[in-house]
Enzyme design. Structure first.
Site, mmCIF file in Angstrom:
data_model
loop_
_atom_site.group_PDB
_atom_site.id
_atom_site.type_symbol
_atom_site.label_atom_id
_atom_site.label_comp_id
_atom_site.label_asym_id
_atom_site.label_seq_id
_atom_site.Cartn_x
_atom_site.Cartn_y
_atom_site.Cartn_z
ATOM 1 N N TYR A 184 0.667 -1.582 0.018
ATOM 2 C CA TYR A 184 0.053 -0.254 -0.136
ATOM 3 C C TYR A 184 0.908 1.448 0.310
ATOM 4 C CZ TYR A 184 0.670 1.361 4.615
ATOM 5 O OH TYR A 184 1.561 1.639 6.451
ATOM 6 N N CYS A 185 0.666 1.958 -0.335
ATOM 7 C CA CYS A 185 1.006 3.095 -0.471
ATOM 8 C C CYS A 185 0.292 5.324 0.561
ATOM 9 C CB CYS A 185 2.009 4.139 -1.527
ATOM 10 S SG CYS A 185 1.057 3.600 -3.539
ATOM 11 N N ARG A 186 0.118 5.964 -0.954
ATOM 12 C CA ARG A 186 -1.265 7.227 -0.016
ATOM 13 C C ARG A 186 -2.467 6.796 -0.454
ATOM 14 N NH1 ARG A 186 3.881 11.732 -1.930
ATOM 15 N NH2 ARG A 186 5.431 10.677 -0.667
ATOM 16 N N CYS A 190 -2.072 6.622 -5.955
ATOM 17 C CA CYS A 190 -0.422 6.858 -5.691
ATOM 18 C C CYS A 190 -0.414 5.598 -6.536
ATOM 19 C CB CYS A 190 -0.708 6.733 -3.829
ATOM 20 S SG CYS A 190 1.332 7.030 -3.891
#
Lengths: 231, 231
Positions: A184-186, A190
């Site tokens: 996962y990221c932002r 993203c």
DNA sequence: CATATGCTCAATAGATTACTTGATCAAGGC
DNA sequence: GCCTTGATCAAGTAATCTATTGAGCATATG
């Protein structure tokens, strides 16, 4: 029709009220400022860091921040020669999430833009937060935060480990070879988690993507580690 | 860093995505258009009715509606020579509610504007939706919808009776003399319920105000009668 | 077919906004 | 005290937005 305490006409009252709320919507009425809000949802940033992140000049970024500050969407704190900006209220994230949800429902162009960047062939699998929490409990997966280290430290999903996407290729050995990685990221737009999946795939690893980011996870009341206040 | 399926750079992708979401925030970046959204949250309206309601010329209102339509926030339907506009998605109300909540938390000017119109001396009592639902169950109160008749017919709180504020003075006899009246109208910044309370007080009746309006009530999942779809 | 009504469109003037450039300011290091 | 760094401010230009005016279009009616 009008009541006795009035010092304004009803029309002037409405004008004044909507004018005030329009301060907020005007502050958000710019792609650059929306991106700034989206980045600040991850945690506070210096003006310089923000400017580089959103691809704008320092002066221009400073002025966008000024207009966000006038609308009370962000706050600043000085630390030596640096000025750190942060969102003034978690409700700012809620507004951004509501706008995002509306765009996803109404603007077909957004889906097309995403498809154009990702290429339809990629077909990366994504999981929901519910899926993830169940699979985490069963120990099937490794949860991987691929954002820059500073953002991981400012707060991350409970149980996640950190390998920034830029270091992923050389640090693959840190991941158990057989586990499915959930990256996962932002947030949903993203690209870091998409890039991470491509790296995993190129090295024969299994990986899926969590569609949401930390702010969404937090907004849903799910467990977060290491955060400090507004993220 | 970038993955193989890309036909856009990461920067161009972000620009395109935020540009799309900014279509929504730009459409809302005007006090007049915010007021239009707020009115349409009560139900659909003709251009002419909207123009009179928001105090703008017909042509100007039509153009504001055009820009809202281009951002997919409203839809139109023609009926003879009339064109009726409505919100394109209930999520539009959620965005407006999120903006309103943020403004109430961050913009002290809003509170001051409200106080300036109402005059501090008025001190009208207001009740929450939870309060109201409890008191309704106990039969203590009469719930009164003071909006125009057409809005009542387009949907109202379950159990409410309708007396538009303009007719309230001459229809007081319809209200049981000893009951406490809970008046509501369009929302927290709608003045009709304040005006209704002033009328009640001038005739020696007891009245309080429900702070929320129909869209908020509906958004909270509380019971609504007679609505047709999007209100 | 002529006319009226409800609305949209095009052209315009005035205000506001976005980004650039260069000057200035505030804090810290030498 | 001088220089550097990070940030703000001021001025200028191009672009965009707002509301007005008057023309034009679609639909219904006599």
């Amino acid at each position: 029709m009008s009541h006795d305490g009035a010092t304004l006409t009803a029309r002037a009252f409405k004008d004044a009220v909507y004018e005030q709320f329009a301060r907020i919507t005007k502050a958000l009425a710019s792609p650059v400022r929306l991106e700034i809000v989206d980045v600040l949802a991850q945690g506070e940033r210096t003006v310089d860091a923000l400017a580089r992140e959103v691809g704008q000049s320092l002066a221009n970024t400073s002025q966008h921040l000024r207009s966000l500050k006038e609308a009370r969407l962000v706050e600043a704190r000085r630390d030596g020669t640096f000025v750190h900006y942060r969102l003034a209220d978690p409700q700012v994230i809620e507004v951004w999430r509501a706008v995002r949800a509306l765009g996803e429902r109404q603007l077909a162009e957004i889906e097309r833009t995403v498809a154009a960047y990702l290429g339809d062939a990629d077909g990366f699998e994504s999981v929901t937060a519910d899926d993830l929490q169940r699979r985490l409990a069963e120990g099937e997966v490794v949860l991987l935060d691929v954002r820059p280290d500073a953002e991981y430290r400012a707060g991350h999903l409970a149980g996640a480990r950190s390998i920034p996407v830029g270091e992923l290729a050389e640090r693959l050995a840190e991941l158990p070879p057989d586990a499915t990685v959930v990256a996962y990221c932002r947030g949903p737009y993203c690209v870091m988690s998409y890039d991470a999946l491509a790296i995993l795939r190129d090295h024969g690893r299994r990986g899926v993507r969590l569609a949401e980011g930390l702010p969404d996870w937090r907004a849903a009341g799910r467990p977060v580690q290491g955060g400090h206040g507004l993220g």
